[in-house]
Design a protein around this motif. Sequence first.
Motif, mmCIF file in Angstrom:
data_model
loop_
_atom_site.group_PDB
_atom_site.id
_atom_site.type_symbol
_atom_site.label_atom_id
_atom_site.label_comp_id
_atom_site.label_asym_id
_atom_site.label_seq_id
_atom_site.Cartn_x
_atom_site.Cartn_y
_atom_site.Cartn_z
ATOM 1 N N ASP A 127 -3.262 -52.217 -27.586
ATOM 2 C CA ASP A 127 -3.328 -51.104 -28.528
ATOM 3 C C ASP A 127 -3.140 -51.590 -29.961
ATOM 4 O O ASP A 127 -3.538 -50.915 -30.910
ATOM 5 C CB ASP A 127 -2.256 -50.063 -28.205
ATOM 6 C CG ASP A 127 -2.652 -49.162 -27.040
ATOM 7 O OD1 ASP A 127 -3.799 -49.289 -26.557
ATOM 8 O OD2 ASP A 127 -1.829 -48.347 -26.610
ATOM 9 N N ARG A 257 -5.636 -35.439 -15.560
ATOM 10 C CA ARG A 257 -5.595 -34.272 -16.459
ATOM 11 C C ARG A 257 -4.644 -33.220 -15.909
ATOM 12 O O ARG A 257 -3.788 -32.679 -16.652
ATOM 13 C CB ARG A 257 -6.995 -33.684 -16.599
ATOM 14 C CG ARG A 257 -7.079 -32.414 -17.446
ATOM 15 C CD ARG A 257 -8.355 -31.653 -17.156
ATOM 16 N NE ARG A 257 -8.400 -31.186 -15.770
ATOM 17 C CZ ARG A 257 -9.524 -30.810 -15.145
ATOM 18 N NH1 ARG A 257 -10.689 -30.853 -15.777
ATOM 19 N NH2 ARG A 257 -9.466 -30.394 -13.888
ATOM 20 N N TYR A 260 -1.042 -34.328 -16.181
ATOM 21 C CA TYR A 260 -0.567 -34.215 -17.565
ATOM 22 C C TYR A 260 -0.231 -32.765 -17.909
ATOM 23 O O TYR A 260 0.795 -32.481 -18.536
ATOM 24 C CB TYR A 260 -1.633 -34.755 -18.522
ATOM 25 C CG TYR A 260 -1.265 -34.622 -19.976
ATOM 26 C CD1 TYR A 260 -0.204 -35.346 -20.520
ATOM 27 C CD2 TYR A 260 -1.974 -33.762 -20.818
ATOM 28 C CE1 TYR A 260 0.136 -35.230 -21.859
ATOM 29 C CE2 TYR A 260 -1.639 -33.642 -22.146
ATOM 30 C CZ TYR A 260 -0.579 -34.377 -22.663
ATOM 31 O OH TYR A 260 -0.241 -34.240 -23.981
ATOM 32 N N GLN A 266 1.252 -38.958 -19.296
ATOM 33 C CA GLN A 266 -0.102 -39.490 -19.323
ATOM 34 C C GLN A 266 -0.233 -40.658 -18.342
ATOM 35 O O GLN A 266 0.607 -41.558 -18.332
ATOM 36 C CB GLN A 266 -0.475 -39.965 -20.729
ATOM 37 C CG GLN A 266 -0.561 -38.845 -21.753
ATOM 38 C CD GLN A 266 -0.838 -39.372 -23.145
ATOM 39 O OE1 GLN A 266 -0.169 -40.277 -23.624
ATOM 40 N NE2 GLN A 266 -1.832 -38.792 -23.806
ATOM 41 N N ALA A 289 -13.862 -38.480 -22.575
ATOM 42 C CA ALA A 289 -13.652 -37.583 -23.713
ATOM 43 C C ALA A 289 -13.772 -36.121 -23.317
ATOM 44 O O ALA A 289 -12.998 -35.268 -23.773
ATOM 45 C CB ALA A 289 -14.653 -37.913 -24.825
ATOM 46 N N GLY A 293 -9.971 -35.872 -22.854
ATOM 47 C CA GLY A 293 -9.883 -35.903 -24.303
ATOM 48 C C GLY A 293 -10.020 -37.307 -24.862
ATOM 49 O O GLY A 293 -9.732 -38.305 -24.184
ATOM 50 N N GLU A 294 -10.443 -37.400 -26.113
ATOM 51 C CA GLU A 294 -10.648 -38.696 -26.759
ATOM 52 C C GLU A 294 -9.363 -39.496 -26.865
ATOM 53 O O GLU A 294 -9.398 -40.724 -27.013
ATOM 54 C CB GLU A 294 -11.267 -38.497 -28.144
ATOM 55 C CG GLU A 294 -12.695 -37.992 -28.098
ATOM 56 C CD GLU A 294 -13.355 -37.940 -29.459
ATOM 57 O OE1 GLU A 294 -12.800 -38.546 -30.406
ATOM 58 O OE2 GLU A 294 -14.404 -37.292 -29.586
ATOM 59 N N GLU A 295 -8.211 -38.835 -26.783
ATOM 60 C CA GLU A 295 -6.928 -39.538 -26.845
ATOM 61 C C GLU A 295 -6.819 -40.594 -25.754
ATOM 62 O O GLU A 295 -6.127 -41.598 -25.907
ATOM 63 C CB GLU A 295 -5.779 -38.530 -26.709
ATOM 64 C CG GLU A 295 -4.390 -39.140 -26.802
ATOM 65 C CD GLU A 295 -3.295 -38.114 -26.601
ATOM 66 O OE1 GLU A 295 -2.117 -38.507 -26.590
ATOM 67 O OE2 GLU A 295 -3.620 -36.919 -26.450
ATOM 68 N N TRP A 296 -7.525 -40.376 -24.628
ATOM 69 C CA TRP A 296 -7.460 -41.333 -23.516
ATOM 70 C C TRP A 296 -8.285 -42.581 -23.772
ATOM 71 O O TRP A 296 -8.187 -43.547 -23.011
ATOM 72 C CB TRP A 296 -7.929 -40.657 -22.230
ATOM 73 C CG TRP A 296 -6.812 -40.374 -21.264
ATOM 74 C CD1 TRP A 296 -6.494 -41.089 -20.144
ATOM 75 C CD2 TRP A 296 -5.871 -39.292 -21.308
ATOM 76 N NE1 TRP A 296 -5.407 -40.522 -19.503
ATOM 77 C CE2 TRP A 296 -5.015 -39.417 -20.193
ATOM 78 C CE3 TRP A 296 -5.664 -38.232 -22.190
ATOM 79 C CZ2 TRP A 296 -3.976 -38.534 -19.938
ATOM 80 C CZ3 TRP A 296 -4.638 -37.341 -21.941
ATOM 81 C CH2 TRP A 296 -3.806 -37.493 -20.827
ATOM 82 N N GLN A 298 -8.134 -45.296 -25.276
ATOM 83 C CA GLN A 298 -7.357 -46.394 -25.837
ATOM 84 C C GLN A 298 -6.839 -47.226 -24.663
ATOM 85 O O GLN A 298 -6.719 -46.720 -23.537
ATOM 86 C CB GLN A 298 -6.237 -45.875 -26.724
ATOM 87 C CG GLN A 298 -5.398 -44.764 -26.156
ATOM 88 C CD GLN A 298 -4.439 -44.200 -27.184
ATOM 89 O OE1 GLN A 298 -3.904 -44.913 -28.024
ATOM 90 N NE2 GLN A 298 -4.208 -42.899 -27.124
#
Length: 334
Positions: A127, A257, A260, A266, A289, A293-296, A298
């Motif tokens: 990260d 999902r 969460y 997560q 995405a 979600g786009e947060e994933w 990474q």
Amino acid sequence: MTVEIQSASEHAVALLGGVPDDTTLRRYLHGLPGVDAVGLEQRAAGLGTRSIKTTSKAWALDKIITLIDLTTLEGADTPGKVRSLVAKALHPDAGDPTCPRVAAVCVYGDMVPDAVAALGAAHGDPDDGDVSVAAVATAFPSGRASLQIKLADTAEAVASGADEIDMVIDRGAFLAGRYRLVFDQIAQVKAACRRDDGTSASLKVILETGELNTYDNIKRASWLAVLAGGDFIKTSTGKTQPAATLPTTLLMLEVVRDWYRATGQQVGVKPAGGIRTAKDAVKYLVTVAETVGEEWLQPHLFRFGASSLLNDVLLQRQKLATGHYTGADYVTID
């Protein structure tokens, strides 16, 4: 070494309605809604046809690289081969210093010291732009070994410097309905990931979805791995077929999902095996995405286990940079 079932997380106990014994696990896993196979495959097909804007291509290609676990898992692996793998991980395109690094190198446990030494100061959190070391463990790829050997395998890799452990579940036990056994083994391997300083290596739980036969089994195995404390759920060892597929990955993303939403925790997903082109990898980015979600997108929440994928991504990246690029090589252009 024994980990009591009472050591399960409060979230697992709350969702199960009790400690994770055979009765509560069976009731919970078999009480999950069945998977509509046709609907799942239609959703995956629809996501797979989504296009990406021309201006997003460079971002997508670089993002894919940062999510790859570059792997060598052969009986003929040598320290020299591992050093070459690390050199590729650090400089995927030797002619372009702007090319990002991959997320991790994945090796057998006895090769971990060689990977750590080759990475040097670049060994760290992906990260943050560094490269981590993942080790397969627990009698990979078959999982056919005693629990004591699996735990020793894990602990040795962690002590040697592994940041991540990719374990395989006992598919035979799972298919026989021995859910508590599988739960306890995951929980105990998770405990074996703990270091003397109190930190832990991340645990990826490989389901080997191609051997689980049905989407309902894949869903149950995904929930079982998450309940037992897995940090990632991973489709495959890459040693059997079918390996990663878009519908299977979509199903696993839906599980994390829902976990969460229920717990606030997560969990990552790693499709592994059979993803060979940038065009295919983009389908997975879109699916992530749109589902979690786009947060994933990474490294600590999504990975590709697909070493051959890197070569095609670099080819598409070079085409885009030089202008000798055709959208047909990659993905539909908006």
